[in-house]
Design a protein around this motif. Structure first.
Motif, PDB file in Angstrom:
ATOM      1  N   ASP A  58      -1.280   0.302  -9.574  1.00 49.83           N
ATOM      2  CA  ASP A  58      -0.236   0.000  -8.580  1.00 49.83           C
ATOM      3  C   ASP A  58       0.348   1.256  -7.936  1.00 49.83           C
ATOM      4  O   ASP A  58       1.354   1.180  -7.224  1.00 49.83           O
ATOM      5  CB  ASP A  58       0.900  -0.802  -9.237  1.00 49.83           C
ATOM      6  N   THR A 117       6.456  -0.995   7.494  1.00 44.93           N
ATOM      7  CA  THR A 117       5.247  -0.485   6.846  1.00 44.93           C
ATOM      8  C   THR A 117       3.977  -0.923   7.551  1.00 44.93           C
ATOM      9  O   THR A 117       2.881  -0.692   7.055  1.00 44.93           O
ATOM     10  CB  THR A 117       5.191  -0.973   5.385  1.00 44.93           C
ATOM     11  N   GLN A 118       4.085  -1.547   8.704  1.00 51.01           N
ATOM     12  CA  GLN A 118       2.904  -2.008   9.418  1.00 51.01           C
ATOM     13  C   GLN A 118       2.109  -0.819   9.943  1.00 51.01           C
ATOM     14  O   GLN A 118       2.665   0.168  10.420  1.00 51.01           O
ATOM     15  CB  GLN A 118       3.307  -2.923  10.570  1.00 51.01           C
ATOM     16  N   LEU A 131       1.404   4.285  -5.598  1.00 49.14           N
ATOM     17  CA  LEU A 131       1.606   4.402  -4.156  1.00 49.14           C
ATOM     18  C   LEU A 131       1.878   5.853  -3.795  1.00 49.14           C
ATOM     19  O   LEU A 131       2.251   6.662  -4.650  1.00 49.14           O
ATOM     20  CB  LEU A 131       2.786   3.529  -3.703  1.00 49.14           C
ATOM     21  N   PRO A 142      -1.837   3.405   6.272  1.00 46.32           N
ATOM     22  CA  PRO A 142      -3.037   3.339   5.430  1.00 46.32           C
ATOM     23  C   PRO A 142      -2.733   2.627   4.114  1.00 46.32           C
ATOM     24  O   PRO A 142      -1.584   2.550   3.675  1.00 46.32           O
ATOM     25  CB  PRO A 142      -3.376   4.816   5.199  1.00 46.32           C
ATOM     26  N   ASP A 143      -3.780   2.136   3.479  1.00 46.15           N
ATOM     27  CA  ASP A 143      -3.626   1.398   2.228  1.00 46.15           C
ATOM     28  C   ASP A 143      -2.926   2.258   1.179  1.00 46.15           C
ATOM     29  O   ASP A 143      -3.214   3.453   1.030  1.00 46.15           O
ATOM     30  CB  ASP A 143      -5.008   0.986   1.721  1.00 46.15           C
ATOM     31  N   ARG A 144      -1.981   1.635   0.475  1.00 46.40           N
ATOM     32  CA  ARG A 144      -1.232   2.250  -0.623  1.00 46.40           C
ATOM     33  C   ARG A 144      -0.349   3.413  -0.170  1.00 46.40           C
ATOM     34  O   ARG A 144       0.006   4.271  -0.974  1.00 46.40           O
ATOM     35  CB  ARG A 144      -2.169   2.707  -1.750  1.00 46.40           C
ATOM     36  N   GLN A 145       0.022   3.442   1.096  1.00 42.40           N
ATOM     37  CA  GLN A 145       0.985   4.418   1.568  1.00 42.40           C
ATOM     38  C   GLN A 145       2.244   3.709   2.053  1.00 42.40           C
ATOM     39  O   GLN A 145       2.169   2.642   2.647  1.00 42.40           O
ATOM     40  CB  GLN A 145       0.405   5.276   2.691  1.00 42.40           C
ATOM     41  N   ARG A 177      -2.365  11.625   7.789  1.00 41.99           N
ATOM     42  CA  ARG A 177      -2.546  10.285   7.226  1.00 41.99           C
ATOM     43  C   ARG A 177      -3.446  10.292   5.992  1.00 41.99           C
ATOM     44  O   ARG A 177      -3.635   9.265   5.362  1.00 41.99           O
ATOM     45  CB  ARG A 177      -3.142   9.347   8.286  1.00 41.99           C
ATOM     46  N   SER A 226       5.588  -5.702  -6.323  1.00 40.47           N
ATOM     47  CA  SER A 226       4.240  -5.608  -6.888  1.00 40.47           C
ATOM     48  C   SER A 226       4.118  -6.178  -8.288  1.00 40.47           C
ATOM     49  O   SER A 226       3.041  -6.171  -8.858  1.00 40.47           O
ATOM     50  CB  SER A 226       3.800  -4.138  -6.918  1.00 40.47           C
TER      51      SER A 226
END
Length: 203
Positions: free
Chosen positions: A83, A153-154, A85, A157-160, A125, A172
Motif C-alpha cells: 500500500d 488527485t486526478q 505511496l 501517476p499510479d501510487r502518487q 513525475r 486503503s
C-alpha cells in the motif's frame, strides 16, 4: 477643471484607504507572527521529550491535538509495502523529490509513516527507486505530524499523491487508522538502506 475642495476630498479619501490597508496588513502580519511563535513553542516543547508509546499519546480515529504535534512516539508493527505511496513535490536541500509514505500495521491500528525522502528520477513525475521497507516486525520511533488538506488527485501517476490527507489515510484499509502520520527517525532492526530521513523541524 476640478475645484480645490474636491481635490482635498479625493486626497483625504485616498489617505484613509491607505491607512485602513496598512492597519489590516499590520494585523495580518502580527497574527502570522503570533501563529509562528505558538508553533515554535510547541516544537521546542515536544521535540526533545523522551518518546512515549503511541497508544499512550493518541488513539485510532482521534484527531491529533496541535499541542501534540512533533511529539516523539514509539510503536511496533509491520510495514505494508503493497500500500506504499509517494507524496509528490517535496523538496530537500533545494532538490525536488518525494516522501515515501508506508502504512505501519500495529496491534492497535494502522499509522501511516513517512520513512524518508527520495529524489525525482528522469522527470518530476518519475521517482527514483525507494529503498524497501524492513520486513517483519519492527520497532519505529518517530514524530507525530498533522494531516494535510485534501487536494485533487486526478491525473496523477499510479501510487502518487499530493498531500497526506484524511481521504488518503482512510481510503486503503478497513483497519482502525490513526488520524496523524509519523515522521520516522529510527527503526529497529535498522535496515541496510533507507530513504533520506526528513530533517529536524524549522524553528
Amino acid at each position: 477643471m476640478k475645484t480645490q475642495p474636491a481635490r482635498w476630498i479625493m486626497v483625504t479619501a485616498f489617505a484613509l484607504l491607505v491607512y485602513t490597508a496598512c492597519i489590516f496588513l499590520a494585523r495580518w502580519q502580527l497574527n502570522r507572527l503570533n501563529g509562528r511563535a505558538d508553533a515554535n513553542r510547541i516544537i521546542t516543547s515536544n521535540y526533545d521529550q523522551p518518546a512515549n508509546a503511541l497508544t499512550r499519546t493518541l488513539r485510532p480515529g482521534q484527531p491529533l491535538d496541535t499541542r501534540t504535534t512533533w511529539r516523539a512516539v514509539t510503536v511496533q508493527g509491520t510495514y505494508d509495502q503493497d500500500d506504499e505511496l509517494l507524496v509528490r513535490k517535496r523538496s530537500l536541500n533545494e532538490s525536488t523529490g518525494y516522501w515515501v509514505l508506508t502504512p505501519l500495521d500495529t496491534n492497535s491500528g494502522r499509522i501511516w509513516a513517512v520513512r524518508g525522502w527520495i529524489r525525482a528520477g528522469a522527470d518530476a513525475r518519475t521517482p527514483s527507486l525507494a529503498p524497501a521497507a524492513p520486513g517483519g516486525r519492527v520497532s519505529v520511533t518517530g514524530y507525530l505530524r498533522g494531516l494535510e488538506r485534501t487536494t485533487d488527485t486526478q491525473g496523477l501517476p499510479d501510487r502518487q499523491i499530493q498531500t497526506i490527507s484524511p481521504a488518503v489515510i482512510n481510503g486503503s484499509s478497513s483497519r482502525s487508522t490513526y488520524q496523524a502520520w509519523l515522521q520516522v527517525a529510527t527503526e529497529d532492526p535498522a535496515p541496510t538502506t533507507t530513504p533520506t530521513r526528513l530533517p529536524n523541524p524549522d524553528v
